[in-house]
Design an enzyme around this catalytic site. Structure first.
Site, PDB file in Angstrom:
ATOM      1  N   HIS A  17      -8.792 -11.542 -87.838  1.00 43.82           N
ATOM      2  CA  HIS A  17      -9.421 -12.184 -89.018  1.00 43.82           C
ATOM      3  C   HIS A  17     -10.145 -11.202 -89.949  1.00 43.82           C
ATOM      4  O   HIS A  17     -10.180 -11.113 -90.935  1.00 43.82           O
ATOM      5  CB  HIS A  17     -10.488 -13.202 -88.430  1.00 43.82           C
ATOM      6  CG  HIS A  17      -9.680 -14.464 -87.987  1.00 43.82           C
ATOM      7  ND1 HIS A  17     -10.217 -14.958 -86.789  1.00 43.82           N
ATOM      8  CD2 HIS A  17      -8.813 -15.084 -88.376  1.00 43.82           C
ATOM      9  CE1 HIS A  17      -9.728 -16.144 -86.544  1.00 43.82           C
ATOM     10  NE2 HIS A  17      -8.642 -16.305 -87.532  1.00 43.82           N
ATOM     11  N   LYS A  41     -10.892 -32.630 -85.068  1.00 45.44           N
ATOM     12  CA  LYS A  41     -10.676 -31.516 -84.126  1.00 45.44           C
ATOM     13  C   LYS A  41     -12.134 -30.938 -83.766  1.00 45.44           C
ATOM     14  O   LYS A  41     -12.898 -30.405 -84.552  1.00 45.44           O
ATOM     15  CB  LYS A  41     -10.126 -30.235 -84.697  1.00 45.44           C
ATOM     16  CG  LYS A  41      -8.784 -29.855 -83.857  1.00 45.44           C
ATOM     17  CD  LYS A  41      -7.956 -29.128 -84.736  1.00 45.44           C
ATOM     18  CE  LYS A  41      -7.960 -27.600 -84.382  1.00 45.44           C
ATOM     19  NZ  LYS A  41      -7.019 -26.543 -85.143  1.00 45.44           N
ATOM     20  N   ARG A  90       1.095 -12.842 -88.982  1.00 46.11           N
ATOM     21  CA  ARG A  90       1.271 -11.861 -87.595  1.00 46.11           C
ATOM     22  C   ARG A  90       2.868 -11.959 -87.277  1.00 46.11           C
ATOM     23  O   ARG A  90       3.372 -10.879 -86.959  1.00 46.11           O
ATOM     24  CB  ARG A  90       0.508 -12.660 -86.747  1.00 46.11           C
ATOM     25  CG  ARG A  90      -0.969 -12.646 -86.761  1.00 46.11           C
ATOM     26  CD  ARG A  90      -1.503 -13.654 -85.674  1.00 46.11           C
ATOM     27  NE  ARG A  90      -1.366 -14.953 -86.075  1.00 46.11           N
ATOM     28  CZ  ARG A  90      -1.804 -15.981 -85.662  1.00 46.11           C
ATOM     29  NH1 ARG A  90      -2.693 -15.875 -84.719  1.00 46.11           N
ATOM     30  NH2 ARG A  90      -1.452 -17.386 -85.986  1.00 46.11           N
ATOM     31  N   SER A 127      -7.085 -17.228 -81.885  1.00 44.50           N
ATOM     32  CA  SER A 127      -8.314 -17.773 -81.390  1.00 44.50           C
ATOM     33  C   SER A 127      -7.954 -18.561 -80.391  1.00 44.50           C
ATOM     34  O   SER A 127      -8.677 -18.578 -79.382  1.00 44.50           O
ATOM     35  CB  SER A 127      -9.051 -18.600 -82.614  1.00 44.50           C
ATOM     36  OG  SER A 127      -9.386 -17.918 -83.681  1.00 44.50           O
TER      37      SER A 127
HETATM   38  O1  PNS Z   1      -7.230 -21.159 -88.917  1.00 43.52           O
HETATM   39  P1  PNS Z   1      -6.208 -22.095 -88.933  1.00 43.52           P
HETATM   40  O2  PNS Z   1      -6.609 -23.414 -88.243  1.00 43.52           O
HETATM   41  O3  PNS Z   1      -4.928 -21.799 -89.000  1.00 43.52           O
HETATM   42  O4  PNS Z   1      -6.325 -22.814 -90.621  1.00 43.52           O
HETATM   43  C1  PNS Z   1      -5.472 -23.669 -91.213  1.00 43.52           C
HETATM   44  C2  PNS Z   1      -6.370 -24.193 -92.420  1.00 43.52           C
HETATM   45  C3  PNS Z   1      -7.886 -24.829 -92.152  1.00 43.52           C
HETATM   46  C4  PNS Z   1      -6.297 -23.201 -93.392  1.00 43.52           C
HETATM   47  C5  PNS Z   1      -5.761 -25.379 -92.969  1.00 43.52           C
HETATM   48  O5  PNS Z   1      -5.308 -26.382 -91.987  1.00 43.52           O
HETATM   49  C6  PNS Z   1      -6.013 -25.742 -94.275  1.00 43.52           C
HETATM   50  O6  PNS Z   1      -5.783 -25.339 -95.367  1.00 43.52           O
HETATM   51  N1  PNS Z   1      -6.760 -27.178 -94.302  1.00 43.52           N
HETATM   52  C7  PNS Z   1      -7.405 -27.660 -95.509  1.00 43.52           C
HETATM   53  C8  PNS Z   1      -7.073 -28.962 -95.847  1.00 43.52           C
HETATM   54  C9  PNS Z   1      -5.915 -29.027 -96.977  1.00 43.52           C
HETATM   55  O7  PNS Z   1      -6.032 -28.556 -97.972  1.00 43.52           O
HETATM   56  N2  PNS Z   1      -4.566 -29.396 -96.619  1.00 43.52           N
HETATM   57  C10 PNS Z   1      -3.561 -29.398 -97.074  1.00 43.52           C
HETATM   58  C11 PNS Z   1      -2.888 -27.810 -96.890  1.00 43.52           C
HETATM   59  S1  PNS Z   1      -1.273 -27.764 -97.631  1.00 43.52           S
END
Ligand code: PNS
Length: 158
Positions: A17, A41, A90, A127
């Site tokens: 990150h 979560k 990644r 993570s």
């Molecule tokens: O670190 P992560 O868990 O891979 O992050 C994923 C995250 C939080 C970036 C993704 O779940 C997200 O964008 N959530 C926000 C809610 C949202 O906008 N959902 C629509 C996405 S198209």
């Protein structure tokens, strides 16, 4: 385009990150690192703990601010005048997963997503894996900022 968003769960933040945040800060004037709160979560780290860790590990990188929010990414971008989302990639699996979200976000709001490849030495770091390895007694200290390692070990040992 001077203000970008690096969103994620950051449970906890890893060196992968940090590498992406630092790269984004080299390219753009302002980078907001946002912990996206997912009420469904429960993480190992609370959101305030993740924010404190992110603030500590990004303190030396100019132009970085840290925040959290609950809701749609694109709504946060619109509300804060953020032009683009930056995501670390990644593996090919990441591209498949991120591309769909990027296209949905562009469809919803016109906010574009930029993909930055992670440094090869971080390509296997997540993570989730780091938490699993730490729980099972493995050494994850080379994959995390020292402050994160310390808190992760306290949690898995406690
Ligand atoms: O670190 P992560 O868990 O891979 O992050 C994923 C995250 C939080 C970036 C993704 O779940 C997200 O964008 N959530 C926000 C809610 C949202 O906008 N959902 C629509 C996405 S198209």
């Amino acid at each position: 385009m001077t203000h970008v968003l690096c969103p994620g769960s950051f449970d906890p933040p890893t060196l992968g990150h940090l590498d992406i945040i630092a790269a984004a800060a080299e390219l753009f004037e302002t980078v907001t690192v946002a912990v996206v709160v997912n009420p469904a979560k429960t993480g190992l780290f609370t959101v305030p703990e993740r924010l404190a860790l992110l603030r500590a590990v990004t303190a030396s990188i100019g132009g970085v601010t840290v925040d959290s929010f609950d809701g749609l990414l694109v709504d946060y971008c619109t509300a804060h005048g953020i032009a683009a989302i930056v995501k670390g990639i990644r593996t090919a699996a990441d591209v498949a997963y991120e591309q769909q979200m990027a296209q949905m976000n562009a469809h919803l709001s016109g906010v574009r997503t930029l993909f930055l490849p992670t440094a090869p030495e971080h390509a296997f770091v997540s993570s989730s894996l780091v938490k699993e390895v730490a729980r099972l007694g493995g050494d994850v200290s080379s994959l995390l900022p020292p402050a994160v390692t310390e808190q992760l070990l306290a949690k898995v040992r406690g």
